[in-house]
Scaffold this motif. Sequence first.
Motif, PDB file in Angstrom:
ATOM      1  N   GLU A  94       0.823  -1.209   0.000  1.00  0.00           N
ATOM      2  CA  GLU A  94       0.000   0.000   0.000  1.00  0.00           C
ATOM      3  C   GLU A  94       0.862   1.266   0.000  1.00  0.00           C
ATOM      4  OE1 GLU A  94      -3.062   0.035   2.932  1.00  0.00           O
ATOM      5  OE2 GLU A  94      -3.947   1.896   2.201  1.00  0.00           O
ATOM      6  N   VAL A  95       1.954   1.243   0.738  1.00  0.00           N
ATOM      7  CA  VAL A  95       2.776   2.451   0.829  1.00  0.00           C
ATOM      8  C   VAL A  95       3.253   2.920  -0.548  1.00  0.00           C
ATOM      9  CG1 VAL A  95       4.981   3.338   1.698  1.00  0.00           C
ATOM     10  CG2 VAL A  95       3.408   2.188   3.253  1.00  0.00           C
ATOM     11  N   PRO A  96       3.797   2.043  -1.406  1.00  0.00           N
ATOM     12  CA  PRO A  96       4.219   2.546  -2.721  1.00  0.00           C
ATOM     13  C   PRO A  96       3.049   3.025  -3.588  1.00  0.00           C
ATOM     14  CG  PRO A  96       5.168   0.380  -2.280  1.00  0.00           C
ATOM     15  CD  PRO A  96       4.202   0.652  -1.174  1.00  0.00           C
ATOM     16  N   VAL A  97       1.932   2.295  -3.567  1.00  0.00           N
ATOM     17  CA  VAL A  97       0.790   2.771  -4.363  1.00  0.00           C
ATOM     18  C   VAL A  97       0.368   4.153  -3.882  1.00  0.00           C
ATOM     19  CG1 VAL A  97      -1.542   2.254  -5.160  1.00  0.00           C
ATOM     20  CG2 VAL A  97       0.036   0.380  -4.690  1.00  0.00           C
ATOM     21  N   PHE A  98       0.336   4.311  -2.549  1.00  0.00           N
ATOM     22  CA  PHE A  98      -0.030   5.615  -2.012  1.00  0.00           C
ATOM     23  C   PHE A  98       0.985   6.677  -2.403  1.00  0.00           C
ATOM     24  CE2 PHE A  98       0.716   8.689   1.424  1.00  0.00           C
ATOM     25  CZ  PHE A  98      -0.459   9.419   1.305  1.00  0.00           C
ATOM     26  N   HIS A 157      -7.766  10.099   3.361  1.00  0.00           N
ATOM     27  CA  HIS A 157      -8.977   9.382   3.769  1.00  0.00           C
ATOM     28  C   HIS A 157      -9.611   8.609   2.612  1.00  0.00           C
ATOM     29  CE1 HIS A 157      -8.788  11.004   7.779  1.00  0.00           C
ATOM     30  NE2 HIS A 157      -8.550  12.196   7.271  1.00  0.00           N
ATOM     31  N   LEU A 158      -9.803   9.269   1.463  1.00  0.00           N
ATOM     32  CA  LEU A 158     -10.429   8.538   0.352  1.00  0.00           C
ATOM     33  C   LEU A 158      -9.527   7.407  -0.126  1.00  0.00           C
ATOM     34  CD1 LEU A 158     -12.215  11.196  -1.892  1.00  0.00           C
ATOM     35  CD2 LEU A 158     -13.197   9.606  -0.236  1.00  0.00           C
ATOM     36  N   PHE A 159      -8.240   7.684  -0.267  1.00  0.00           N
ATOM     37  CA  PHE A 159      -7.323   6.627  -0.712  1.00  0.00           C
ATOM     38  C   PHE A 159      -7.385   5.434   0.230  1.00  0.00           C
ATOM     39  CE2 PHE A 159      -3.556   4.177  -1.039  1.00  0.00           C
ATOM     40  CZ  PHE A 159      -3.232   4.201  -2.381  1.00  0.00           C
ATOM     41  N   ALA A 160      -7.216   5.709   1.540  1.00  0.00           N
ATOM     42  CA  ALA A 160      -7.177   4.631   2.523  1.00  0.00           C
ATOM     43  C   ALA A 160      -8.471   3.843   2.513  1.00  0.00           C
ATOM     44  CB  ALA A 160      -6.915   5.208   3.902  1.00  0.00           C
ATOM     45  N   CYS A 161      -9.582   4.552   2.400  1.00  0.00           N
ATOM     46  CA  CYS A 161     -10.880   3.893   2.440  1.00  0.00           C
ATOM     47  C   CYS A 161     -11.048   2.935   1.262  1.00  0.00           C
ATOM     48  CB  CYS A 161     -11.974   4.957   2.423  1.00  0.00           C
ATOM     49  SG  CYS A 161     -13.606   4.287   2.133  1.00  0.00           S
ATOM     50  N   TYR A 162     -10.847   3.433   0.042  1.00  0.00           N
ATOM     51  CA  TYR A 162     -11.137   2.575  -1.108  1.00  0.00           C
ATOM     52  C   TYR A 162     -10.086   1.500  -1.291  1.00  0.00           C
ATOM     53  CZ  TYR A 162     -15.161   5.392  -1.737  1.00  0.00           C
ATOM     54  OH  TYR A 162     -16.373   5.990  -1.508  1.00  0.00           O
ATOM     55  N   PHE A 163      -8.873   1.743  -0.841  1.00  0.00           N
ATOM     56  CA  PHE A 163      -7.874   0.676  -0.836  1.00  0.00           C
ATOM     57  C   PHE A 163      -8.320  -0.441   0.112  1.00  0.00           C
ATOM     58  CE2 PHE A 163      -4.039  -1.601   0.069  1.00  0.00           C
ATOM     59  CZ  PHE A 163      -3.246  -1.473  -1.059  1.00  0.00           C
ATOM     60  N   GLY A 164      -8.714  -0.043   1.309  1.00  0.00           N
ATOM     61  CA  GLY A 164      -9.153  -1.033   2.301  1.00  0.00           C
ATOM     62  C   GLY A 164     -10.371  -1.811   1.827  1.00  0.00           C
ATOM     63  N   LEU A 165     -11.318  -1.116   1.189  1.00  0.00           N
ATOM     64  CA  LEU A 165     -12.506  -1.805   0.690  1.00  0.00           C
ATOM     65  C   LEU A 165     -12.117  -2.802  -0.413  1.00  0.00           C
ATOM     66  CD1 LEU A 165     -15.275   0.955   0.585  1.00  0.00           C
ATOM     67  CD2 LEU A 165     -14.624  -0.578   2.440  1.00  0.00           C
ATOM     68  N   GLY A 166     -11.152  -2.403  -1.247  1.00  0.00           N
ATOM     69  CA  GLY A 166     -10.680  -3.322  -2.286  1.00  0.00           C
ATOM     70  C   GLY A 166     -10.100  -4.594  -1.663  1.00  0.00           C
ATOM     71  N   VAL A 167      -9.302  -4.418  -0.637  1.00  0.00           N
ATOM     72  CA  VAL A 167      -8.684  -5.580   0.015  1.00  0.00           C
ATOM     73  C   VAL A 167      -9.756  -6.476   0.612  1.00  0.00           C
ATOM     74  CG1 VAL A 167      -7.228  -6.304   1.926  1.00  0.00           C
ATOM     75  CG2 VAL A 167      -6.512  -4.395   0.491  1.00  0.00           C
ATOM     76  N   THR A 168     -10.670  -5.874   1.369  1.00  0.00           N
ATOM     77  CA  THR A 168     -11.647  -6.707   2.077  1.00  0.00           C
ATOM     78  C   THR A 168     -12.629  -7.350   1.097  1.00  0.00           C
ATOM     79  OG1 THR A 168     -12.955  -6.777   4.104  1.00  0.00           O
ATOM     80  CG2 THR A 168     -13.450  -4.978   2.605  1.00  0.00           C
ATOM     81  N   PHE A 169     -12.843  -6.726  -0.053  1.00  0.00           N
ATOM     82  CA  PHE A 169     -13.695  -7.316  -1.088  1.00  0.00           C
ATOM     83  C   PHE A 169     -13.118  -8.661  -1.536  1.00  0.00           C
ATOM     84  CE2 PHE A 169     -14.590  -7.828  -5.664  1.00  0.00           C
ATOM     85  CZ  PHE A 169     -15.964  -7.868  -5.634  1.00  0.00           C
ATOM     86  N   VAL A 170     -11.803  -8.675  -1.741  1.00  0.00           N
ATOM     87  CA  VAL A 170     -11.171  -9.916  -2.195  1.00  0.00           C
ATOM     88  C   VAL A 170     -11.099 -10.946  -1.051  1.00  0.00           C
ATOM     89  CG1 VAL A 170      -9.064 -10.895  -3.173  1.00  0.00           C
ATOM     90  CG2 VAL A 170      -9.840  -8.638  -3.891  1.00  0.00           C
ATOM     91  N   LEU A 171     -10.915 -10.455   0.162  1.00  0.00           N
ATOM     92  CA  LEU A 171     -10.794 -11.372   1.304  1.00  0.00           C
ATOM     93  C   LEU A 171     -12.158 -11.777   1.887  1.00  0.00           C
ATOM     94  CD1 LEU A 171      -7.780  -9.880   3.313  1.00  0.00           C
ATOM     95  CD2 LEU A 171      -7.770 -11.595   1.513  1.00  0.00           C
ATOM     96  N   GLY A 177     -10.078   5.592  -8.054  1.00  0.00           N
ATOM     97  CA  GLY A 177      -9.817   4.506  -9.003  1.00  0.00           C
ATOM     98  C   GLY A 177      -8.535   3.760  -8.681  1.00  0.00           C
ATOM     99  N   VAL A 178      -7.455   4.505  -8.528  1.00  0.00           N
ATOM    100  CA  VAL A 178      -6.155   3.867  -8.274  1.00  0.00           C
ATOM    101  C   VAL A 178      -6.189   3.085  -6.974  1.00  0.00           C
ATOM    102  CG1 VAL A 178      -3.734   4.318  -7.766  1.00  0.00           C
ATOM    103  CG2 VAL A 178      -4.873   5.572  -9.598  1.00  0.00           C
ATOM    104  N   SER A 179      -6.792   3.672  -5.938  1.00  0.00           N
ATOM    105  CA  SER A 179      -6.742   3.009  -4.634  1.00  0.00           C
ATOM    106  C   SER A 179      -7.589   1.741  -4.640  1.00  0.00           C
ATOM    107  CB  SER A 179      -7.190   3.962  -3.538  1.00  0.00           C
ATOM    108  OG  SER A 179      -8.515   4.377  -3.755  1.00  0.00           O
ATOM    109  N   ALA A 180      -8.751   1.788  -5.275  1.00  0.00           N
ATOM    110  CA  ALA A 180      -9.593   0.588  -5.294  1.00  0.00           C
ATOM    111  C   ALA A 180      -8.887  -0.534  -6.047  1.00  0.00           C
ATOM    112  CB  ALA A 180     -10.945   0.908  -5.926  1.00  0.00           C
ATOM    113  N   LEU A 181      -8.321  -0.182  -7.207  1.00  0.00           N
ATOM    114  CA  LEU A 181      -7.580  -1.190  -7.968  1.00  0.00           C
ATOM    115  C   LEU A 181      -6.402  -1.739  -7.163  1.00  0.00           C
ATOM    116  CD1 LEU A 181      -7.399   0.142 -11.619  1.00  0.00           C
ATOM    117  CD2 LEU A 181      -8.409  -1.998 -10.787  1.00  0.00           C
ATOM    118  N   GLY A 182      -5.663  -0.836  -6.563  1.00  0.00           N
ATOM    119  CA  GLY A 182      -4.519  -1.263  -5.747  1.00  0.00           C
ATOM    120  C   GLY A 182      -4.964  -2.175  -4.613  1.00  0.00           C
ATOM    121  N   GLY A 183      -6.100  -1.856  -4.017  1.00  0.00           N
ATOM    122  CA  GLY A 183      -6.618  -2.678  -2.924  1.00  0.00           C
ATOM    123  C   GLY A 183      -6.993  -4.073  -3.399  1.00  0.00           C
ATOM    124  N   VAL A 184      -7.659  -4.131  -4.535  1.00  0.00           N
ATOM    125  CA  VAL A 184      -8.058  -5.439  -5.061  1.00  0.00           C
ATOM    126  C   VAL A 184      -6.821  -6.275  -5.372  1.00  0.00           C
ATOM    127  CG1 VAL A 184      -9.119  -6.578  -7.046  1.00  0.00           C
ATOM    128  CG2 VAL A 184     -10.293  -4.672  -5.930  1.00  0.00           C
TER     129      VAL A 184
END
Lengths: 474, 474, 474
Positions: free
Chosen positions: A155-159, A182-196, A418-425
């Motif tokens: 996450e750190v490099p994507v951020f 906040h938006l980055f962290a949120c949609y990244f986290g949602l991407g991760v939890t979506f897959v998990l 967009g970037v954060s959600a993709l990165g999260g997934v």
Amino acid sequence: MKTRSVSLRVKLPVFVFVLEVVIFALYAAFVTYDEHTDARFQNNHTNPMDNAVYKDYPFFADIQVMIFLGFGCLLAFFRLYGFGGMVFNFLTATFAIQWAILVQGYFQFSHDGKIHLGVINLINAEFACAVVLISFGAVLGKTSPLQLLVMALLEVPVFAVTEWAVLKYLKINDAGGSILIHLFACYFGLGVTFVLYRPHLNDGHAKENTSYQSDILSVMGTLFLWVFWPSFNSALTLGGDDQHRAILHTFIGLSASTLTAFALSVMLNKNGKLTMADIQNVTLAGGVTVGASVDMMISPAAAYALGVMGCTACMLGYKYLSPLLARRFRIQDQCGIHNLHGLTGLISCAAGICAILAADEEVYGPSLYEIFTHRAPVEGDPKLQELQMLIPGLRPGLGRTAREQALFQVAAVFSTIGVSALGGVFTGFILKLPYLAPPSDDFCFDDKPYFDVPPNYDSPLQLYSKTATDDSAA
Amino acid sequence: MKTRSVSLRVKLPVFVFVLEVVIFALYAAFVTYDEHTDARFQNNHTNPMDNAVYKDYPFFADIQVMIFLGFGCLLAFFRLYGFGGMVFNFLTATFAIQWAILVQGYFQFSHDGKIHLGVINLINAEFACAVVLISFGAVLGKTSPLQLLVMALLEVPVFAVTEWAVLKYLKINDAGGSILIHLFACYFGLGVTFVLYRPHLNDGHAKENTSYQSDILSVMGTLFLWVFWPSFNSALTLGGDDQHRAILHTFIGLSASTLTAFALSVMLNKNGKLTMADIQNVTLAGGVTVGASVDMMISPAAAYALGVMGCTACMLGYKYLSPLLARRFRIQDQCGIHNLHGLTGLISCAAGICAILAADEEVYGPSLYEIFTHRAPVEGDPKLQELQMLIPGLRPGLGRTAREQALFQVAAVFSTIGVSALGGVFTGFILKLPYLAPPSDDFCFDDKPYFDVPPNYDSPLQLYSKTATDDSAA
Amino acid sequence: MKTRSVSLRVKLPVFVFVLEVVIFALYAAFVTYDEHTDARFQNNHTNPMDNAVYKDYPFFADIQVMIFLGFGCLLAFFRLYGFGGMVFNFLTATFAIQWAILVQGYFQFSHDGKIHLGVINLINAEFACAVVLISFGAVLGKTSPLQLLVMALLEVPVFAVTEWAVLKYLKINDAGGSILIHLFACYFGLGVTFVLYRPHLNDGHAKENTSYQSDILSVMGTLFLWVFWPSFNSALTLGGDDQHRAILHTFIGLSASTLTAFALSVMLNKNGKLTMADIQNVTLAGGVTVGASVDMMISPAAAYALGVMGCTACMLGYKYLSPLLARRFRIQDQCGIHNLHGLTGLISCAAGICAILAADEEVYGPSLYEIFTHRAPVEGDPKLQELQMLIPGLRPGLGRTAREQALFQVAAVFSTIGVSALGGVFTGFILKLPYLAPPSDDFCFDDKPYFDVPPNYDSPLQLYSKTATDDSAA
């Protein structure tokens, strides 16, 4: 159970030691002091008291308390996962900061082939760390420490890339980090939890609850965050009146959202009682909502209104949106980060755009072009020279109009999401690797797989909740 | 039980939303930025680093910790009222500050029809908030959140008027707020609790006790207050040596009172053991006792002696006076604020008067007239010009003698006590309105009427306390 | 049992009151204000904002949090000795600071027969206090409050003399106090515990364990120490870039040691789980290891490596050395201070010596002679005048070479260890006096002899641990 623990015994140290060797090598090769920390740069014209440390360190110290004590206590709200919440926060934060110093350093603080280090870098790295910890909230209790370290690693490099690109190319105003943090962290986290996604957890889990003590501890975390949030929102603003306004607006926004949270919590509870999870989370909504416009001349009343609005959206999100996301969209958002950081972040961005559209010289005076640097006239424009008479040292800008600036803000919001959600997934898929030892559904929200727990860890509580009337006390 | 909760479900939100609309309207109509937060006031002669935020914010942040974490943890000492202590403190404090910004703003910080806002207003508002929270201590566990909000709604204006009148007309020295904060808060709280007298509570209450964890939490609150008290006592003193002395004296006074509290606690306990309530409260007495003379040249030894004396009075008050007040005078002072703020406040005022009588140019040099501004010669007095040579910018005063100044201090003490006690009694009568849903005697000191409590909230404890005499206790 | 408590009822107050009378008399006779706190020293050339309070107070406040909340929570890790850990820390710290102000004042801050007081003295006294609290860690749970006060009474003067002698005669570099604070405290504590050896405790003790809540509380203590450690290590460095580097290095060292501690804890645990005691203690090792070279130009990578090395030594010490010391050498080091302060202190000294040997003008520029003041040329040396052109106000030094300075460091290490160990042994013999009421072996690690404990103090825990398999659980 046993097999998995034994495997962490090898995997975690191996992973950490490899990371440490790499980080050490990169520090040794590329990291050096900046002009405020290097002894060579001090000469008879340098006044020690003008060193940047005196400007930056108080804010850094406040943010440290937020990261380690604030997040740590707040995330320790589960009855049987108090060690996990507090200690994995400690581990993840520590690693994320070390790593962010390097990655952000590469993108933002390097010249002559070296990363130049001062306390200002630590503040920036703590913001990157906050991003990771917010995303952590989405998967709390469902991930092994190894998974958390890998999440931070990715996450750190994507951020850092997103931050660098948005600041360098879109050149937005976002003092409190509503978009970038906040938006980055949120949609990244949602991407991760979506897959998990874990379907069984939708039916409730025996350990997914709090105790009297853990609820109090979590409120302490909330209070640490509440008290020092003005420092968080103002740490990277311009010095002087901008920083002063950022502190004022954050405080007013938080106050308004806290008062609102109490009212809504009682109103939406079917017994008319307060829900501790609301006190722990929704009270903080105002701190996010004022973020994007926190240093602008929005007026204290607007900060108050933003606090109330952010809190309302956040509360309704917890009540109606989160269950929907979990059941319909496979998004199990454990701490409700979409409510506290997503919805509020969007409101904040909208408010920021309004504030940008409304900003003019009448309200700001010539310092308009200091806050909105990209609206300053371009090099060579006679208006620039005029302004430089009023504000010596004003840098030429891009000559953007308020409308143009607003459009760039919109672009930043969408591209960040967009970037954060993709990165999260993407990160989610990596985290599914069996090597990373995710806990089985049964051992979610449980310290036992990861800690030598003291004998009383679940006794009196289980005693009561499970067997209050029968004889099965062990 | 059920009826009442349902009624809070409507009453509390209605009350809060009405308040919020009113506050928002007043902020929108009357609140604007001050010269340190308004972008228009910045010009090429303004150095951003000279902004008042850098002087005020560190003190503000420390006081925030005291208000939200210090008071919050300290008041969470009841076994079954931990949520209430900590969370109602959060609610009451948040509202009191918002409200005080407006009310104090009207009396002290308004010109051109506007209230001008900066961090300095927040510090003042936090002092008003501390007043409300101290009074809250007298009725802890016996009031609904609605009653607390109404108390704050009424106490803040009475306090703000008193503060304004005393500072404007009596012009007293009270850097640590011994008169205006501690005495006012104490006698207001006693007035309220006098009216809210509950005769049955004098016979003891099954829930009026602590647990091991709640006692530790409360000590943490004490430590937060202890650690940051020097900031509280020095936040509004003159900059430089005055502020430096205030910090020094507060620290010495607290140290002396802490050491004394341990000795007296062991001595007055019939088993020769320490009583946790003493550690939680009496250790802090020194912070109040040094208050009125905290910035004067009283000598470190005098600060030490004040700490010892304040602590002794406070301890004897807890031991002998509080039970008497409850039984004979219908004054049920739940946290013993009369000991920690009343008796110590009176000692502090007496010490302040002695320090004022002893103050002369020999000890203070010409800066005597900066600390005791009202003793400075009047406009036109040749002595004034002489002094202005030594201290450029010295403002003309009232030419008061030490004796006159002392008399004004005495007047301030008596009028503050009178106004606050009357205000408290009046507020008490309002709080008795059934609409405000006071808890029945049975549900005092209990979180259950106000919170969704986790299953373990009273299990292991009740388990024990109920069966201590039968065979299952070990 | 009863007799002893009754005896504390007389002994503790008598001892404290005698101390207070003596301390008050000494304050009255010898303590006055310094030039930054005395009103008389302020004149029309004094800018209030230049007062030392603004430089010193932020660091002082941070260290206060470490002493009272950090140490307090950290030491409260025992299941039945939470009051003792937190409250005796409060008592001991308060007394140690009062006493250190006088003793250090006599040696370091007196002139004209008076001790001159400002916040800077408080910072120094808090360092002396930290020394006492570290030593306290060696005997935690095995000493009465009276013994702790006597220990502080004796340790502070031994420390103050050593500090004064080493700084005045050996003139060493030790910004983070690795030699003077950590090594001294460690070997003094080991000396005390050596004399207070209790053979029965080597076989384990029924009360020598933690609970879920106490472990979490102790981690909070760790986090307070972790967060503010940069302030501790930098409080007494030179202002400007030196202080900036000290903050940076401490943070990096702590980060590295934290990450390492997690890996080693899992690796060395036979079930591959984390041990809470490691998280609570070993994570902090890096803060000590960077101490002796914390303000030097060692490079961020070296700070990282020091963190890893210190953590590794500390962890191996806990695992292998502490049990050995207890069984073979009669040294029962309760909190493992030899690992966290001794081994890491020695590594720190070695690193400091390497940094001193490597220091040259190429890396430091002329400010080499500001950091290593004793390497500055002697009065009259033409090189001195040259340097004074570059750095106005540079004071003449002793013309030491790097090698000479290194040798003095070595001398300081050995003499500090020698004096402190001897002082500790001597203090141990005094502490054995029966008058000081040491607890019997049975009542070690137990709050009951010293506190009125609430009913639930050991119920649910004992209930479980003692009767988990029988029928009395409900």
